[in-house]
Design a protein around this motif. Sequence first.
Motif, PDB file in Angstrom:
ATOM      1  N   LEU A 168       1.664  -6.054 -12.155  1.00  0.00           N
ATOM      2  CA  LEU A 168       0.378  -5.427 -11.879  1.00  0.00           C
ATOM      3  C   LEU A 168       0.578  -3.956 -11.535  1.00  0.00           C
ATOM      4  CD1 LEU A 168      -1.441  -8.078  -9.659  1.00  0.00           C
ATOM      5  CD2 LEU A 168      -1.484  -7.825 -12.128  1.00  0.00           C
ATOM      6  N   THR A 169      -0.438  -3.159 -11.801  1.00  0.00           N
ATOM      7  CA  THR A 169      -0.389  -1.753 -11.422  1.00  0.00           C
ATOM      8  C   THR A 169      -0.597  -1.642  -9.913  1.00  0.00           C
ATOM      9  OG1 THR A 169      -2.759  -1.417 -11.669  1.00  0.00           O
ATOM     10  CG2 THR A 169      -1.398  -1.091 -13.654  1.00  0.00           C
ATOM     11  N   THR A 170      -0.366  -0.447  -9.400  1.00  0.00           N
ATOM     12  CA  THR A 170      -0.593  -0.216  -7.979  1.00  0.00           C
ATOM     13  C   THR A 170      -2.056  -0.437  -7.634  1.00  0.00           C
ATOM     14  OG1 THR A 170       1.163   1.440  -8.028  1.00  0.00           O
ATOM     15  CG2 THR A 170      -0.270   1.453  -6.108  1.00  0.00           C
ATOM     16  N   ASP A 171      -2.952   0.036  -8.484  1.00  0.00           N
ATOM     17  CA  ASP A 171      -4.388  -0.145  -8.235  1.00  0.00           C
ATOM     18  C   ASP A 171      -4.774  -1.623  -8.247  1.00  0.00           C
ATOM     19  OD1 ASP A 171      -4.793   2.606  -8.039  1.00  0.00           O
ATOM     20  OD2 ASP A 171      -5.282   2.820 -10.171  1.00  0.00           O
ATOM     21  N   GLU A 172      -4.247  -2.384  -9.217  1.00  0.00           N
ATOM     22  CA  GLU A 172      -4.558  -3.813  -9.291  1.00  0.00           C
ATOM     23  C   GLU A 172      -4.021  -4.553  -8.067  1.00  0.00           C
ATOM     24  OE1 GLU A 172      -4.492  -4.456 -14.152  1.00  0.00           O
ATOM     25  OE2 GLU A 172      -2.629  -4.574 -13.016  1.00  0.00           O
TER      26      GLU A 172
ATOM     27  N   VAL B  99       0.132   0.332  -0.536  1.00  0.00           N
ATOM     28  CA  VAL B  99       0.920  -0.512  -1.438  1.00  0.00           C
ATOM     29  C   VAL B  99       2.215   0.203  -1.818  1.00  0.00           C
ATOM     30  CG1 VAL B  99       1.009  -1.518  -3.761  1.00  0.00           C
ATOM     31  CG2 VAL B  99      -1.011  -1.848  -2.333  1.00  0.00           C
ATOM     32  N   ARG B 100       2.119   1.483  -2.153  1.00  0.00           N
ATOM     33  CA  ARG B 100       3.321   2.239  -2.546  1.00  0.00           C
ATOM     34  C   ARG B 100       4.335   2.317  -1.409  1.00  0.00           C
ATOM     35  NH1 ARG B 100      -0.632   5.858  -5.177  1.00  0.00           N
ATOM     36  NH2 ARG B 100      -0.483   5.460  -7.406  1.00  0.00           N
ATOM     37  N   VAL B 101       3.838   2.588  -0.196  1.00  0.00           N
ATOM     38  CA  VAL B 101       4.737   2.692   0.952  1.00  0.00           C
ATOM     39  C   VAL B 101       5.406   1.349   1.227  1.00  0.00           C
ATOM     40  CG1 VAL B 101       4.809   3.050   3.456  1.00  0.00           C
ATOM     41  CG2 VAL B 101       3.564   4.655   2.004  1.00  0.00           C
ATOM     42  N   ALA B 102       4.605   0.273   1.232  1.00  0.00           N
ATOM     43  CA  ALA B 102       5.156  -1.054   1.505  1.00  0.00           C
ATOM     44  C   ALA B 102       6.159  -1.459   0.424  1.00  0.00           C
ATOM     45  CB  ALA B 102       4.031  -2.083   1.615  1.00  0.00           C
ATOM     46  N   GLN B 103       5.861  -1.138  -0.834  1.00  0.00           N
ATOM     47  CA  GLN B 103       6.787  -1.461  -1.921  1.00  0.00           C
ATOM     48  C   GLN B 103       8.093  -0.684  -1.751  1.00  0.00           C
ATOM     49  OE1 GLN B 103       5.281  -0.884  -5.908  1.00  0.00           O
ATOM     50  NE2 GLN B 103       7.324  -0.952  -6.789  1.00  0.00           N
ATOM     51  N   HIS B 104       8.002   0.577  -1.422  1.00  0.00           N
ATOM     52  CA  HIS B 104       9.199   1.400  -1.212  1.00  0.00           C
ATOM     53  C   HIS B 104      10.056   0.824  -0.087  1.00  0.00           C
ATOM     54  CE1 HIS B 104      11.701   4.990  -1.061  1.00  0.00           C
ATOM     55  NE2 HIS B 104      11.507   5.026   0.248  1.00  0.00           N
ATOM     56  N   ARG B 105       9.424   0.456   1.013  1.00  0.00           N
ATOM     57  CA  ARG B 105      10.158  -0.111   2.143  1.00  0.00           C
ATOM     58  C   ARG B 105      10.786  -1.455   1.781  1.00  0.00           C
ATOM     59  NH1 ARG B 105       5.758   1.455   6.789  1.00  0.00           N
ATOM     60  NH2 ARG B 105       6.378   3.639   6.951  1.00  0.00           N
ATOM     61  N   ALA B 106      10.047  -2.273   1.036  1.00  0.00           N
ATOM     62  CA  ALA B 106      10.564  -3.588   0.644  1.00  0.00           C
ATOM     63  C   ALA B 106      11.785  -3.440  -0.265  1.00  0.00           C
ATOM     64  CB  ALA B 106       9.475  -4.397  -0.056  1.00  0.00           C
ATOM     65  N   LEU B 107      11.710  -2.535  -1.232  1.00  0.00           N
ATOM     66  CA  LEU B 107      12.849  -2.337  -2.124  1.00  0.00           C
ATOM     67  C   LEU B 107      14.051  -1.782  -1.370  1.00  0.00           C
ATOM     68  CD1 LEU B 107      11.011  -0.950  -5.285  1.00  0.00           C
ATOM     69  CD2 LEU B 107      12.057  -3.205  -5.003  1.00  0.00           C
TER      70      LEU B 107
END
Length: 192
Positions: A152-156, A168-176
């Motif tokens: 899914l895209t960031t918006d989705e 979403v971007r921040v949480a994804q960066h931290r998770a990775l």
Amino acid sequence: MEGVDAPTSLGELASLAAHDAMARDDLLRRVRELALKYARVRLGRFGAEDLAQDVAQEVCMAVLAAVPTYEERGVPFEAFVYRVTSHKLADVQRAAMRGPTPMGDIPDRVDESPTPEMTALVRDEAAQALSLMQQLPDAQREILILRVAAGLTTDETAAALGMSTGAVRVAQHRALGRLRTLIAELEAGDVA
């Protein structure tokens, strides 16, 4: 769509779908794609494409039943689709854990599917990845599943989880970053 000004969000399509067959068809197509991507990821370890297809179909039926009474309430329609898909997946996963389903007929040809050894290796790698993912907070784990695995895209993803795209971007960066650390720790433990 000719009769409609091509709504972009699922919420707009859901509002129109009660009275417009083309909007309803487009809504169901997009809901099916979203549900199928997510179901494939969540059911991957069971190796059950048929189950993912069934989940997507059930989600479409639930959405179709909800469309006539749908009202915009400030919550993205994607969040409703995500919630319904999660519930359907939980049902399927519980049923899959209960045991194998009987096979009615004996196959007529050689099975070209992966060997038990290959399946075991894939499952072991998947189990290791899931184990690492389980060490992440729930929100980060869901974001990675939706963004990386389901595509899914960031918006989705933001719409499905009721978050801002920045969050979403921040949480994804931290998770990775956390996964990289966990993998490095795991590899350091294997070498020593």
